[in-house]
Write a protein that holds these residues in place. Structure first.
Motif, PDB file in Angstrom:
ATOM      1  N   LEU A   1      -7.071   0.171   6.425  1.00 61.32           N
ATOM      2  CA  LEU A   1      -6.377   1.446   6.242  1.00 61.32           C
ATOM      3  C   LEU A   1      -7.315   2.636   6.406  1.00 61.32           C
ATOM      4  CD1 LEU A   1      -4.127   0.375   3.242  1.00 61.32           C
ATOM      5  CD2 LEU A   1      -3.359   0.861   5.589  1.00 61.32           C
ATOM      6  N   LYS A   2      -8.568   2.493   5.978  1.00 61.34           N
ATOM      7  CA  LYS A   2      -9.541   3.581   6.142  1.00 61.34           C
ATOM      8  C   LYS A   2      -9.863   3.824   7.613  1.00 61.34           C
ATOM      9  CE  LYS A   2     -11.835   3.770   1.695  1.00 61.34           C
ATOM     10  NZ  LYS A   2     -13.089   3.696   0.971  1.00 61.34           N
TER      11      LYS A   2
ATOM     12  N   ILE B   1       3.170  10.856   3.384  1.00 64.51           N
ATOM     13  CA  ILE B   1       2.947   9.625   2.619  1.00 64.51           C
ATOM     14  C   ILE B   1       3.727   8.471   3.234  1.00 64.51           C
ATOM     15  CG2 ILE B   1       3.297   8.518   0.371  1.00 64.51           C
ATOM     16  CD1 ILE B   1       2.686  11.224  -0.905  1.00 64.51           C
TER      17      ILE B   1
ATOM     18  N   ILE C   1      -6.038   6.315   0.760  1.00 67.07           N
ATOM     19  CA  ILE C   1      -5.356   5.266   0.010  1.00 67.07           C
ATOM     20  C   ILE C   1      -4.976   5.790  -1.378  1.00 67.07           C
ATOM     21  CG2 ILE C   1      -5.556   2.948  -0.965  1.00 67.07           C
ATOM     22  CD1 ILE C   1      -7.573   2.377   1.355  1.00 67.07           C
TER      23      ILE C   1
ATOM     24  N   LYS D   1      -7.870   3.676   9.959  1.00 65.49           N
ATOM     25  CA  LYS D   1      -6.744   4.452  10.495  1.00 65.49           C
ATOM     26  C   LYS D   1      -6.718   5.871   9.914  1.00 65.49           C
ATOM     27  CE  LYS D   1      -3.715   0.702  11.706  1.00 65.49           C
ATOM     28  NZ  LYS D   1      -2.323   0.390  11.944  1.00 65.49           N
ATOM     29  N   GLU D   2      -7.781   6.197   9.154  1.00 67.80           N
ATOM     30  CA  GLU D   2      -7.965   7.523   8.560  1.00 67.80           C
ATOM     31  C   GLU D   2      -6.882   7.872   7.533  1.00 67.80           C
ATOM     32  OE1 GLU D   2      -8.635  10.474  11.568  1.00 67.80           O
ATOM     33  OE2 GLU D   2     -10.318   9.348  12.418  1.00 67.80           O
ATOM     34  N   TYR D   3      -6.441   6.853   6.806  1.00 67.94           N
ATOM     35  CA  TYR D   3      -5.479   7.080   5.731  1.00 67.94           C
ATOM     36  C   TYR D   3      -6.227   7.262   4.421  1.00 67.94           C
ATOM     37  CZ  TYR D   3      -1.572   5.400   8.621  1.00 67.94           C
ATOM     38  OH  TYR D   3      -0.622   5.255   9.594  1.00 67.94           O
TER      39      TYR D   3
ATOM     40  N   TYR E   1       0.817  -1.206   0.000  1.00 68.68           N
ATOM     41  CA  TYR E   1       0.000   0.000   0.000  1.00 68.68           C
ATOM     42  C   TYR E   1       0.856   1.263   0.000  1.00 68.68           C
ATOM     43  CZ  TYR E   1       1.063   0.177   5.009  1.00 68.68           C
ATOM     44  OH  TYR E   1       1.712   0.232   6.219  1.00 68.68           O
ATOM     45  N   LYS E   2       0.223   2.317  -0.469  1.00 62.56           N
ATOM     46  CA  LYS E   2       0.782   3.665  -0.402  1.00 62.56           C
ATOM     47  C   LYS E   2      -0.374   4.535   0.057  1.00 62.56           C
ATOM     48  CE  LYS E   2       3.225   7.077  -3.214  1.00 62.56           C
ATOM     49  NZ  LYS E   2       3.754   7.356  -4.566  1.00 62.56           N
ATOM     50  N   VAL E   3      -0.181   5.214   1.192  1.00 58.87           N
ATOM     51  CA  VAL E   3      -1.257   6.011   1.785  1.00 58.87           C
ATOM     52  C   VAL E   3      -0.726   7.374   2.213  1.00 58.87           C
ATOM     53  CG1 VAL E   3      -2.550   3.997   2.617  1.00 58.87           C
ATOM     54  CG2 VAL E   3      -0.833   5.040   4.092  1.00 58.87           C
ATOM     55  N   ALA E   4      -1.662   8.263   2.451  1.00 56.30           N
ATOM     56  CA  ALA E   4      -1.332   9.576   3.007  1.00 56.30           C
ATOM     57  C   ALA E   4      -2.144   9.744   4.294  1.00 56.30           C
ATOM     58  CB  ALA E   4      -1.676  10.675   2.018  1.00 56.30           C
ATOM     59  N   ASP E   5      -1.494  10.289   5.322  1.00 65.14           N
ATOM     60  CA  ASP E   5      -2.226  10.548   6.565  1.00 65.14           C
ATOM     61  C   ASP E   5      -2.914  11.907   6.452  1.00 65.14           C
ATOM     62  OD1 ASP E   5      -0.339  12.536   7.122  1.00 65.14           O
ATOM     63  OD2 ASP E   5       0.599  11.463   8.783  1.00 65.14           O
TER      64      ASP E   5
END
Length: 115
Positions: A31-32, A14, A38, A34-36, A5-9
């Motif tokens: 991941l959602k 990132i 995607i 954790k409020e990221y 995965y690659k996510v942004a907080d």
């Protein structure tokens, strides 16, 4: 399965990583929570070979050239790729190269991608 995965907080920072999940959908939910945000999500493909072998234990270029030439001949003759690998594994006198080819053959038989 392993998911890359690659996510942004929420601050825009990132992150990339790998997590275990039953499905892509389960990884997405995780991941959602954790409020990221995607950015990218995909199943991790396992490699059946390691280019590092050629750097750690130098395989002679002549051996590689010979291997690919012989592999091409066997495939053009109609021999299946797994049988061609068996033949070439048994014909090489280099133990490290035999081990490397055996790992590739094992992966092929498990349906893994060579690329």
């Amino acid at each position: 399965m392993e998911i890359e995965y690659k996510v942004a907080d929420p601050t825009g920072k990132i992150f990339t990583g790998v997590l275990s999940a039953e499905s892509l959908e389960q990884a997405k939910e995780h991941l959602k929570k954790k409020e990221y945000l995607i950015l990218e999500l995909k199943e991790k493909k396992e490699r059946i070979y390691s280019p590092a072998l050629f750097f750690k234990k130098r395989i002679n270029e002549e051996i590689l050239y010979s291997f690919f030439r012989e592999l091409g001949i066997l495939l053009k003759a109609g021999i299946t790729i797994d049988k061609a690998f068996e033949i070439l594994i048994n014909s090489t006198s280099q133990p490290d190269f035999q081990k490397y080819l055996s790992n590739i053959l094992k992966g092929l038989r498990q349906g893994k991608s060579v690329t």
